[in-house]
Design a protein around this motif. Structure first.
Motif, short mmCIF file in Angstrom:
data_model
loop_
_atom_site.label_atom_id
_atom_site.label_comp_id
_atom_site.label_asym_id
_atom_site.label_seq_id
_atom_site.Cartn_x
_atom_site.Cartn_y
_atom_site.Cartn_z
N GLY A 265 31.77 3.37 -6.43
CA GLY A 265 32.74 2.29 -6.61
C GLY A 265 33.35 1.80 -5.32
N GLY B 77 30.23 0.99 -15.34
CA GLY B 77 31.16 -0.11 -15.58
C GLY B 77 32.48 0.15 -14.90
N ASP B 78 32.91 1.40 -14.87
CA ASP B 78 34.16 1.75 -14.18
C ASP B 78 34.02 1.50 -12.68
OD1 ASP B 78 35.18 2.55 -16.63
OD2 ASP B 78 34.59 4.64 -16.34
N TYR B 79 32.86 1.86 -12.13
CA TYR B 79 32.65 1.61 -10.69
C TYR B 79 32.70 0.12 -10.40
CZ TYR B 79 31.09 6.46 -10.11
OH TYR B 79 31.01 7.83 -10.06
N GLN B 80 32.06 -0.71 -11.25
CA GLN B 80 32.06 -2.15 -11.01
C GLN B 80 33.46 -2.73 -11.14
OE1 GLN B 80 29.23 -4.81 -10.25
NE2 GLN B 80 31.30 -4.96 -9.45
N ALA B 81 34.23 -2.21 -12.06
CA ALA B 81 35.60 -2.71 -12.25
C ALA B 81 36.49 -2.41 -11.06
CB ALA B 81 36.20 -2.10 -13.52
N GLY B 82 36.11 -1.41 -10.27
CA GLY B 82 36.94 -1.01 -9.15
C GLY B 82 36.63 -1.71 -7.85
N THR B 83 35.66 -2.63 -7.83
CA THR B 83 35.31 -3.31 -6.59
C THR B 83 34.88 -4.75 -6.88
OG1 THR B 83 33.83 -3.31 -4.67
CG2 THR B 83 32.93 -2.44 -6.73
N SER C 138 26.01 1.95 -6.60
CA SER C 138 27.45 2.01 -6.90
C SER C 138 28.26 2.58 -5.76
CB SER C 138 27.69 2.84 -8.17
OG SER C 138 27.31 4.18 -7.96
#
Length: 310
Positions: free
Chosen positions: A74, A127-133, A71
């Motif tokens: 992110g 999931g937050d990290y993936q949503a940010g990149t 991650s």
């Protein structure tokens, strides 16, 4: 939870040093902002430097697999440890009070997506990290080396048998994976109505093959450094040692060709890869058999570890 607290720092970063020290001093438990988190230490070999790097990582268990996520908090760039495991799949894992070797294998396609969905269910922060990149976060399985066991060798001959047994088993494992891959590819081509075979290999096969190749190269390099001293102590072995060195060079050429074949997975020829594996098997088995017959009578008298009782 971040997958790496300072992924680009050399060795252990200043920030990570107290985390690593606390982890090792307390059987894998750390306090502060990381208290209660699932944490391991991953030691990789630098893709460029060739030096060891130890990184604290969060981990998740999914379907019996020990997973770490690339991650990098992110960010839009993969963490350094991920580049390291692509170049050098053999890693060391510290988990609680355990330390073991493993092969790092990134998941691909539907398997990666399934595992990542379960990771997010268990640890929503990923999931937050993936949503940010826009970068697809790598999901890497740390496959424990089930053949690596504490050595009980009493002399150098027994230690060599242990290493040879490991190398043979690893090569057999890669060949079995190649057979399964080719069978699956043939079945898929049959379902799709035939046509030209599709080129390409998968990351799993690449990582396991590369781990074998690197281990073999490391072993033979170590032997080459030992041979001059052995020849000096045992002059009657000079011809056998010369032959073994020549065989090392032959095996190393095949190793290089295997690594070249898996350099670009998208264009790799699976059939050529399988042929090279067969050639490696023939040459390596003959070499190991000869080495054992030629050197064991002498190596049996050399205690292991050096300086220990015979």
């Amino acid at each position: 939870m971040p997958d790496s607290y300072a992924p680009t720092a050399p060795h252990v970063s200043d920030f990570n040093i107290p985390v690593v020290e606390e982890f090792r001093a307390n059987g894998g438990r750390v306090g502060g902002m990381f208290e209660g988190g699932d944490l391991l230490l991953l030691t990789t070999t630098g893709a460029r430097s060739g030096r060891e790097h130890t990184t604290p990582l969060g981990f998740v268990r999914v379907e019996g697999k020990l997973l770490v996520i690339g991650s990098a908090g992110g960010s839009d760039r993969h963490p350094a440890w991920y580049h390291n495991v692509l170049a050098h799949p053999m890693v060391t894992v510290e988990l609680g009070t355990e330390e073991f070797t493993a092969v790092a294998v990134p998941a691909e396609g539907a398997e990666r997506d399934r595992w990542f969905a379960e990771v997010v269910r268990l640890v929503p922060g990923y999931g937050d990290y993936q949503a940010g990149t826009a970068r697809v976060l790598p999901v890497v399985a740390l496959e424990r080396d089930s053949l690596a066991a504490p050595s009980e060798a009493a002399n150098l001959a027994e230690k060599l048998v242990e290493i040879h047994t490991w190398l043979r088993a690893q090569l057999r494992h890669v060949r079995e994976e190649a057979d399964a891959f080719l069978a699956e590819r043939a079945a898929r081509a049959g379902q799709e109505g035939g046509g030209e075979p599709v080129l390409g290999l998968n990351l799993q096969l690449r990582q396991h093959c590369l781990a074998f190749c690197e281990s073999l190269h490391y072993h033979h390099t170590g032997e080459e450094s030992m041979f001059p001293r052995l020849a000096e102590a045992e002059p009657h072995l000079e011809e056998a040692l010369r032959r073994l060195s020549e065989e090392h060079r032959t095996v190393d050429r095949i190793r290089g060709e295997l690594e070249a074949l898996i350099g670009d997975l998208a264009t790799a020829d699976p059939e050529a890869f399988r042929r090279e594996l067969d050639r490696m098997t023939r040459e390596l088995e003959a070499h190991l058999d000869y080495e054992e017959s030629a050197l064991f009578p002498v190596l049996t008298a050399i205690p292991f570890p050096p300086g220990g009782p015979a």
